[in-house]
Design a protein around this motif. Structure first.
Motif, mmCIF file in Angstrom:
data_model
loop_
_atom_site.group_PDB
_atom_site.id
_atom_site.type_symbol
_atom_site.label_atom_id
_atom_site.label_comp_id
_atom_site.label_asym_id
_atom_site.label_seq_id
_atom_site.Cartn_x
_atom_site.Cartn_y
_atom_site.Cartn_z
ATOM 1 N N ARG A 1 1.285 6.610 -6.714
ATOM 2 C CA ARG A 1 0.163 7.515 -7.053
ATOM 3 C C ARG A 1 0.579 8.960 -6.827
ATOM 4 N N ARG A 2 1.301 9.217 -5.714
ATOM 5 C CA ARG A 2 1.773 10.570 -5.432
ATOM 6 C C ARG A 2 2.735 11.023 -6.534
ATOM 7 N N SER A 3 3.571 10.148 -7.002
ATOM 8 C CA SER A 3 4.491 10.455 -8.077
ATOM 9 C C SER A 3 3.724 10.776 -9.360
ATOM 10 N N GLU A 4 2.682 10.005 -9.673
ATOM 11 C CA GLU A 4 1.836 10.272 -10.850
ATOM 12 C C GLU A 4 1.160 11.630 -10.714
ATOM 13 N N LEU A 5 0.636 11.925 -9.530
ATOM 14 C CA LEU A 5 -0.043 13.199 -9.313
ATOM 15 C C LEU A 5 0.941 14.372 -9.397
ATOM 16 N N GLU B 1 0.843 -1.204 0.000
ATOM 17 C CA GLU B 1 0.000 0.000 0.000
ATOM 18 C C GLU B 1 0.870 1.242 0.000
ATOM 19 N N ARG C 1 2.089 1.735 -3.488
ATOM 20 C CA ARG C 1 1.006 2.250 -4.347
ATOM 21 C C ARG C 1 0.759 3.728 -4.067
ATOM 22 N N ILE C 2 0.777 4.103 -2.796
ATOM 23 C CA ILE C 2 0.562 5.511 -2.443
ATOM 24 C C ILE C 2 1.703 6.367 -3.006
#
Length: 151
Positions: free
Chosen positions: A10-14, A3, A6-7
């Motif tokens: 996701r933070r890197s994508e954002l 997790e 994944r977080i």
């Protein structure tokens, strides 16, 4: 632990998306400023055109050079142009013709202006001015050489 990865992913994508959006926002703001400047320039040009049109409608006659000498140009008569556009001498002629009411001969206008109508050739300049006023639709010339005001 998955997790957390994944977080982090996701933070890197954002973060990447936020950087792309910030870059795009800068491009849009730069283009918007260019459009705003273009709009201001066009508004100024339109204001100048309107001002020039207003001045042209009420301006005094335009001096020009003809054969090396200064000459006043007589404008064509139109709906939004009044007598103020004519040189003073031409306005005087027009006023005399208007006051006469009936068709008037050059000789009568010359007498009103105080010219020596009995001296040969003294009326030729006046006749030329009246013909010019007729050419530019300020006066109407009859077949017998008389002039009336155009209405």
């Amino acid at each position: 632990m998955q997790e957390l990865e994944r977080i982090t992913a996701r933070r890197s994508e954002l973060d990447t998306l936020a950087e792309d959006l910030a870059k795009r926002l800068q491009e849009v703001q730069a283009e918007r400023e260019q459009v705003l400047i273009a709009e201001q320039v066009l508004n100024r040009l339109a204001e100048k055109d309107r001002a020039a049109a207003e001045v042209a409608a009420t301006v005094a006659p335009t001096p020009a050079r003809v054969a090396g000498r200064a000459a006043l140009l007589i404008p064509h008569r139109c709906e939004n142009l009044d007598e103020a556009a004519l040189p003073a001498g031409y306005r005087n002629i027009l006023a005399i013709v208007r006051a006469a009411g009936d068709p008037v001969q050059v000789r009568a206008v010359g007498e009103e202006l105080g010219l020596q109508v009995t001296v040969r050739g003294k009326l030729e300049q006046l006749r030329a001015k009246m013909a010019k006023l007729a050419d530019y639709a300020w006066l109407r010339k009859a077949g017998d050489g008389r002039f009336t005001e155009c209405s």
